[in-house]
Motif scaffolding. Structure first.
Motif, PDB file in Angstrom:
ATOM      1  N   VAL A   1      87.930  71.159 -28.786  1.00 54.24           N
ATOM      2  CA  VAL A   1      88.247  70.175 -29.993  1.00 54.24           C
ATOM      3  C   VAL A   1      87.114  70.459 -30.919  1.00 54.24           C
ATOM      4  CG1 VAL A   1      88.094  67.712 -30.720  1.00 54.24           C
ATOM      5  CG2 VAL A   1      89.027  68.211 -28.473  1.00 54.24           C
ATOM      6  N   ASP A   2      87.819  70.672 -32.063  1.00 49.69           N
ATOM      7  CA  ASP A   2      86.906  71.291 -33.210  1.00 49.69           C
ATOM      8  C   ASP A   2      86.002  72.454 -32.777  1.00 49.69           C
ATOM      9  OD1 ASP A   2      87.766  68.965 -34.884  1.00 49.69           O
ATOM     10  OD2 ASP A   2      86.039  68.004 -34.094  1.00 49.69           O
ATOM     11  N   GLY A   3      86.729  73.558 -32.116  1.00 53.04           N
ATOM     12  CA  GLY A   3      86.148  74.474 -31.938  1.00 53.04           C
ATOM     13  C   GLY A   3      85.130  74.754 -30.627  1.00 53.04           C
ATOM     14  N   VAL A   4      84.983  73.425 -30.060  1.00 57.70           N
ATOM     15  CA  VAL A   4      83.861  73.615 -28.987  1.00 57.70           C
ATOM     16  C   VAL A   4      84.550  72.866 -27.698  1.00 57.70           C
ATOM     17  CG1 VAL A   4      81.609  72.573 -28.201  1.00 57.70           C
ATOM     18  CG2 VAL A   4      82.110  73.148 -30.372  1.00 57.70           C
ATOM     19  N   LEU A   5      84.400  73.509 -26.498  1.00 57.08           N
ATOM     20  CA  LEU A   5      84.874  73.130 -25.180  1.00 57.08           C
ATOM     21  C   LEU A   5      84.112  71.766 -24.732  1.00 57.08           C
ATOM     22  CD1 LEU A   5      85.500  76.329 -23.192  1.00 57.08           C
ATOM     23  CD2 LEU A   5      87.251  74.850 -23.984  1.00 57.08           C
ATOM     24  N   GLN A   6      84.954  70.796 -24.268  1.00 62.66           N
ATOM     25  CA  GLN A   6      84.286  69.544 -24.034  1.00 62.66           C
ATOM     26  C   GLN A   6      85.190  69.072 -22.628  1.00 62.66           C
ATOM     27  OE1 GLN A   6      84.414  66.528 -26.965  1.00 62.66           O
ATOM     28  NE2 GLN A   6      84.088  68.301 -28.381  1.00 62.66           N
ATOM     29  N   GLU A   7      84.303  68.741 -21.673  1.00 65.74           N
ATOM     30  CA  GLU A   7      85.076  68.228 -20.454  1.00 65.74           C
ATOM     31  C   GLU A   7      85.621  67.024 -20.430  1.00 65.74           C
ATOM     32  OE1 GLU A   7      83.666  67.648 -15.700  1.00 65.74           O
ATOM     33  OE2 GLU A   7      82.537  68.875 -16.811  1.00 65.74           O
ATOM     34  N   TYR A   8      86.909  66.724 -19.926  1.00 63.77           N
ATOM     35  CA  TYR A   8      87.433  65.361 -20.084  1.00 63.77           C
ATOM     36  C   TYR A   8      87.654  64.896 -18.849  1.00 63.77           C
ATOM     37  CZ  TYR A   8      87.314  65.526 -25.150  1.00 63.77           C
ATOM     38  OH  TYR A   8      86.765  65.248 -26.308  1.00 63.77           O
TER      39      TYR A   8
ATOM     40  N   LEU B   1      91.921  72.160 -47.024  1.00 64.88           N
ATOM     41  CA  LEU B   1      91.226  72.952 -46.404  1.00 64.88           C
ATOM     42  C   LEU B   1      89.547  73.243 -46.054  1.00 64.88           C
ATOM     43  CD1 LEU B   1      93.690  76.367 -45.777  1.00 64.88           C
ATOM     44  CD2 LEU B   1      93.401  74.245 -44.190  1.00 64.88           C
ATOM     45  N   GLY B   2      89.278  72.690 -47.307  1.00 59.41           N
ATOM     46  CA  GLY B   2      87.711  72.464 -47.588  1.00 59.41           C
ATOM     47  C   GLY B   2      87.181  73.521 -48.334  1.00 59.41           C
ATOM     48  N   PHE B   3      87.967  74.148 -49.407  1.00 60.34           N
ATOM     49  CA  PHE B   3      87.658  74.874 -50.192  1.00 60.34           C
ATOM     50  C   PHE B   3      86.909  74.273 -51.418  1.00 60.34           C
ATOM     51  CE2 PHE B   3      90.988  77.792 -48.974  1.00 60.34           C
ATOM     52  CZ  PHE B   3      90.559  78.880 -49.085  1.00 60.34           C
ATOM     53  N   SER B   4      85.815  74.918 -52.035  1.00 57.99           N
ATOM     54  CA  SER B   4      84.994  74.255 -53.224  1.00 57.99           C
ATOM     55  C   SER B   4      86.004  74.559 -54.225  1.00 57.99           C
ATOM     56  CB  SER B   4      83.625  74.986 -53.325  1.00 57.99           C
ATOM     57  OG  SER B   4      83.995  76.370 -53.605  1.00 57.99           O
ATOM     58  N   GLU B   5      85.714  73.758 -55.214  1.00 60.07           N
ATOM     59  CA  GLU B   5      86.748  73.667 -56.482  1.00 60.07           C
ATOM     60  C   GLU B   5      86.751  75.228 -57.124  1.00 60.07           C
ATOM     61  OE1 GLU B   5      86.450  70.601 -59.429  1.00 60.07           O
ATOM     62  OE2 GLU B   5      86.213  69.099 -57.645  1.00 60.07           O
TER      63      GLU B   5
ATOM     64  N   GLY C   1      79.481  63.466 -31.459  1.00 60.98           N
ATOM     65  CA  GLY C   1      78.798  63.424 -32.738  1.00 60.98           C
ATOM     66  C   GLY C   1      79.530  64.249 -33.910  1.00 60.98           C
ATOM     67  N   TYR C   2      80.614  64.675 -33.508  1.00 61.34           N
ATOM     68  CA  TYR C   2      81.217  65.274 -34.451  1.00 61.34           C
ATOM     69  C   TYR C   2      82.556  64.972 -34.664  1.00 61.34           C
ATOM     70  CZ  TYR C   2      77.334  68.457 -34.883  1.00 61.34           C
ATOM     71  OH  TYR C   2      76.171  69.000 -34.777  1.00 61.34           O
ATOM     72  N   ARG C   3      83.478  64.950 -35.900  1.00 60.56           N
ATOM     73  CA  ARG C   3      84.761  64.505 -35.926  1.00 60.56           C
ATOM     74  C   ARG C   3      85.496  65.275 -37.073  1.00 60.56           C
ATOM     75  NH1 ARG C   3      88.350  60.682 -33.384  1.00 60.56           N
ATOM     76  NH2 ARG C   3      90.100  60.428 -34.667  1.00 60.56           N
ATOM     77  N   GLY C   4      86.299  66.092 -36.679  1.00 64.11           N
ATOM     78  CA  GLY C   4      86.785  67.046 -37.549  1.00 64.11           C
ATOM     79  C   GLY C   4      86.439  68.150 -38.050  1.00 64.11           C
ATOM     80  N   ARG C   5      86.901  69.045 -38.541  1.00 63.12           N
ATOM     81  CA  ARG C   5      86.278  70.405 -39.165  1.00 63.12           C
ATOM     82  C   ARG C   5      86.729  70.754 -40.573  1.00 63.12           C
ATOM     83  NH1 ARG C   5      86.893  74.957 -34.635  1.00 63.12           N
ATOM     84  NH2 ARG C   5      89.470  74.202 -34.768  1.00 63.12           N
ATOM     85  N   ALA C   6      85.963  71.403 -41.327  1.00 56.62           N
ATOM     86  CA  ALA C   6      86.440  71.859 -42.686  1.00 56.62           C
ATOM     87  C   ALA C   6      86.027  73.589 -42.826  1.00 56.62           C
ATOM     88  CB  ALA C   6      85.578  71.081 -43.799  1.00 56.62           C
ATOM     89  N   GLY C   7      86.521  74.009 -43.633  1.00 55.79           N
ATOM     90  CA  GLY C   7      86.453  75.479 -43.760  1.00 55.79           C
ATOM     91  C   GLY C   7      85.088  75.756 -44.681  1.00 55.79           C
TER      92      GLY C   7
END
Length: 553
Positions: A207-214, A289-293, A487-493
């Motif tokens: 999730v969000d690029g990192v493996l987490q045990e569920y 996607l998170g681009f700056s203007e 501690g994290y939720r979601g990702r941006a470019g």
């Protein structure tokens, strides 16, 4: 105010001096061609940002704007509007005072929605404005959190793994496998790892690029679970000594999701990895996607050039394919013939001719690219610049009037030039064909509900390369139920756009190093990956540790 709301959006923006008549005509034509609403057309054309449109509407119809993602929403308000309606109408309930419900809305001109909310809740409705993307993110955050808390009775344990349901021996295997898929898709996982251990089987989600045990399941459940997955993927259930690959589709809430399956014989048993290919991810709009203007404006200009090669670089899992798909959707019009060769085709794009590599049948990147050039293409997308032959054909295609998009595995934009040169390609061919390179990473965003502000010490500021007075706020990850304790939720470019200039082309011809090319690009106002990432720290959106992880890994 009612009269103002009846005004068309285009006229409001013209009256406010944000666009002119010609730009409105362009946007209306684009809207008609893409079958989208006017506001989205204006955003995709780069005439205004989503926030600029909302703020202009607010000024004209006298409604306040709210930064929704930095606002604490009242739990009681969530009960007034169900998630389905909130998603459909792009609204978010915020708080209740006496018999008045305050709602965030992206389109205040849609009077029907306001009436429906009032009828359904029996309350007066007070409006504030927010961007559509912020509303979508808030819906995902708050409604999923509310569902979790209701299942657990409001109890959370910061040291424990947070799961919605455990898989036990009594759970039917078909039900368990379906539950795994549904939970992973709901959480936005890109991969499911089923890993046998000595005493049990560990199941992890990326999730969000990192493996987490569920989950953990008993060893006795491993064989039937893996057999169920293999049957779905049309793999040999009797063979566990050699690696296998397969693929199948899974449906959730009326949405079809493709799943790629890979098995590998490990010492403790057969490890299985399932890659989730959610088609909705391939339809993300570029501006989300998170681009700056500044970078987004330059990227929109670059992708409109008539010919040349445009590369997207970064490591595996950095979002290169998503960026290319969002870009293809933007340049896709009825006037152009777009063809792709991918390995594999992850998401199907409307009105684009997509093909997949098949080495056994002789369908390689290079052979497919040769054939595609005989199909009268205007724009080509090559999944990866993998070998010298493919790169050489792509370079020559660019020189003969085609626009070619592709990906390359390099650490930064400047290294893409030296990587191609190191393969033995002619320097002049490279310098005259490659128009731009977009390097990117995906950075995890701090959970808005549990992030904690920390002191901006000299050590932290020095690690960020900041000297002098610092005016921002720095936060660290904590972990709570809403972010599944990460501690994290979601990702941006995070992006770095290097546009080829005469100076850089001359440096490539002279086989300059990647460092020398990067210095020249920075002098030409290129924003580096690290600088882009640090902006997320100074605005409180991510942690210093996350910047270090993605820019120095």
């Amino acid at each position: 105010m009612a009269d103002q709301r009846k005004k068309q959006l285009g006229q409001i923006l013209i009256d406010a001096g944000k666009i002119d008549e010609n730009q409105l005509e362009e946007a209306l034509a684009y809207k008609q061609n893409r079958n989208i609403y006017l506001g989205k057309a204006i955003i995709e054309l780069g005439l205004l940002t989503e926030k600029e449109i909302v703020l202009t509407l607010g000024d004209q119809i006298k409604l306040p704007y709210l930064d929704l993602l930095n606002y604490e929403i009242q739990p009681e308000a969530l009960k007034t509007i169900d998630e389905t309606m909130a998603l459909k109408e792009k609204i978010m309930p915020l708080f209740i005072i006496e018999r008045t419900l305050t709602v965030a809305i992206a389109d205040p001109l849609n009077i029907g929605v306001i009436d429906d909310v009032s009828d359904n809740t029996g309350m007066e409705v007070n409006l504030v404005l927010a961007t559509e993307s912020d509303i979508e993110q808030a819906i995902d955050l708050y409604y999923s959190a509310a569902q979790y808390i209701s299942k657990t009775g409001g109890k959370t344990d910061k040291t424990a793994r947070i799961v919605s349901k455990e898989i036990g021996e009594e759970t039917e295997i078909i039900e368990a496998v379906d539950m795994l898929f549904n939970e992973a898709i709901k959480m936005g996982a890109s991969d499911i790892h089923i890993e046998p251990r000595e005493n049990d089987v560990r199941i992890r989600f990326r999730v969000d690029g990192v493996l987490q045990e569920y989950y953990t399941i008993p060893r006795s459940s491993m064989a039937p679970m893996i057999s169920r997955v293999k049957i779905l993927a049309n793999m040999d259930i009797a063979e566990s000594r050699v690696p296998q690959d397969g693929r199948f589709s899974h449906e959730i809430n009326g949405r079809k999701v493709d799943v790629r399956v890979s098995s590998f014989p490990a010492v403790s048993g057969e490890k299985v990895v399932l890659r989730i290919l959610d088609e909705s991810r391939g339809k993300i709009e570029l501006h989300k996607l998170g681009f700056s203007e500044d970078i987004l404006k330059k990227w929109r200009e670059v992708i409109r050039i008539p010919n040349g090669i445009i590369l997207v670089s970064g490591p595996t899992g950095s979002g290169k394919t998503t960026t290319l798909y969002a870009t293809m959707n933007l340049v896709n019009t009825v006037e152009v013939n777009i063809m792709t060769i991918e390995d594999p085709v992850e998401y199907q794009l409307d009105n684009i001719n997509q093909a997949q590599v098949n080495a056994k049948a002789g369908m390689t990147f290079s052979s497919a690219l040769r054939s595609m050039l005989r199909q009268d293409p205007d724009i080509l997308m090559v999944g990866e610049m993998r070998d010298v032959e493919t790169i050489e054909i792509a370079l020559r295609a660019a020189l003969t009037g085609h626009l070619v998009f592709s990906t390359i595995h390099t650490n930064d934009a400047a290294s893409s030039f030296t990587r191609i040169l190191d393969m033995g390609l002619d320097a002049f061919l490279v310098s005259s064909s490659v128009r731009a390179v977009l390097a990117q990473r995906l950075i995890r965003l701090l959970c808005l509900r549990c992030k904690q502000e920390i002191e901006a010490t000299d050590t932290i500021l020095n690690s960020m390369g900041i000297e002098g007075k610092f005016t921002g706020n720095i936060f660290k990850a904590v972990g709570c139920a809403h972010c599944k304790n990460s501690g994290y939720r979601g990702r941006a470019g995070v992006y770095e756009l290097l546009i080829n200039t005469e100076e850089i082309a001359e440096m490539v011809n002279k086989h300059a190093t990647a460092t020398e090319i990067q210095h020249a690009a920075v002098k030409n106002n290129m924003i580096t990956l690290k600088t882009s990432a640090l902006k997320y720290v100074s605005t409180g959106q991510t942690s210093v540790e996350e910047v270090v992880r993605i820019t120095f890994a």
